[in-house]
Design an enzyme around this catalytic site. Structure first.
Site, PDB file in Angstrom:
ATOM      1  N   HIS A  52       9.538   7.994  -1.764  1.00  0.00           N
ATOM      2  CA  HIS A  52       8.465   7.033  -2.371  1.00  0.00           C
ATOM      3  C   HIS A  52       9.039   5.572  -2.534  1.00  0.00           C
ATOM      4  O   HIS A  52       8.524   5.163  -3.700  1.00  0.00           O
ATOM      5  CB  HIS A  52       7.829   7.874  -3.691  1.00  0.00           C
ATOM      6  CG  HIS A  52       7.413   9.254  -3.299  1.00  0.00           C
ATOM      7  ND1 HIS A  52       5.996   9.297  -2.628  1.00  0.00           N
ATOM      8  CD2 HIS A  52       7.676  10.556  -3.371  1.00  0.00           C
ATOM      9  CE1 HIS A  52       5.691  10.640  -2.443  1.00  0.00           C
ATOM     10  NE2 HIS A  52       7.008  11.156  -2.755  1.00  0.00           N
ATOM     11  N   ASN A  75       7.751  -8.756  -2.778  1.00  0.00           N
ATOM     12  CA  ASN A  75       8.277 -10.048  -2.034  1.00  0.00           C
ATOM     13  C   ASN A  75       7.237 -11.215  -2.109  1.00  0.00           C
ATOM     14  O   ASN A  75       7.327 -12.072  -1.454  1.00  0.00           O
ATOM     15  CB  ASN A  75       8.460  -9.438  -0.494  1.00  0.00           C
ATOM     16  CG  ASN A  75       6.895  -9.305   0.270  1.00  0.00           C
ATOM     17  OD1 ASN A  75       5.852  -9.148  -0.561  1.00  0.00           O
ATOM     18  ND2 ASN A  75       7.036  -9.038   1.332  1.00  0.00           N
TER      19      ASN A  75
END
Length: 184
Positions: A52, A75
């Site tokens: 996960h 990100n």
């Protein structure tokens, strides 16, 4: 405690994990079930990623990194659905030998230096020094870890004279990187 022997074996990827074309995944790695590895992600040799967990473009894991279940890597520091960010992703770098605890969140751009430990559930919003143990939200330095993973000192200041009870390294050796090569 002896380091694992390198075999050069292809990565073990448990299904239903998705690894996009272009992702770089080193040998001797293990990637758990229900993971996603984006095309611009890098996974170093000997790294273990538990189930996960998603690695997006701009996320790079060094060699022998351990990532606990459901860790979160970002990100983009300031995301907006209407604004395209690609290909200018913020970077998240986790250096060799570091540990990321279960459910930890790393908010890019951030760097976790070698052999650092991020506690379960910690929210990392700034760089983590080598061998530091960070916990909490936002993550703060709790102590210092040996190469072997044992806690060597508590508190924010780096200890000077401690010796690891588990492996015998001095804190000076630990902080200078003596004996950090997993292969000898």
């Amino acid at each position: 405690m002896q380091p694992r022997t390198r075999t050069g074996a292809p990565p073990r990827i448990h299904q239903p994990t998705v690894v996009m074309a272009g992702a770089k995944v080193g040998p001797d790695t293990v990637i758990g079930a229900f993971c996603f590895i984006a095309r611009g992600a890098v996974v170093g040799q000997g790294t273990r990623i538990q189930s996960h967990t998603s690695l997006w473009d701009g996320v790079e894991l060094g060699e022998d990194v351990f990532v606990g279940p459901a860790a979160v890597f970002t990100n983009v520091r300031h995301p907006r659905a209407a604004l395209a960010r690609a290909p200018h992703w913020d970077r998240t770098l986790v250096e060799d030998g570091a540990t990321i605890g279960a459910g930890a969140i790393l908010v890019a751009p951030v760097r976790v230096h070698r052999c650092a430990m991020v506690g379960s559930g910690a929210v990392v919003t700034r760089d983590v020094p080598a061998h530091a143990i960070v916990v909490g939200n936002p993550a703060r330095i709790f102590g210092w870890a040996c190469v072997c993973g044992e806690t060597e000192a508590r508190g924010e200041r780096k200890p000077r004279r401690a010796r690891c009870a588990a492996c015998g390294r001095t804190m000076g050796e630990i902080l200078r990187g003596v004996g950090t090569d997993a292969h000898g």
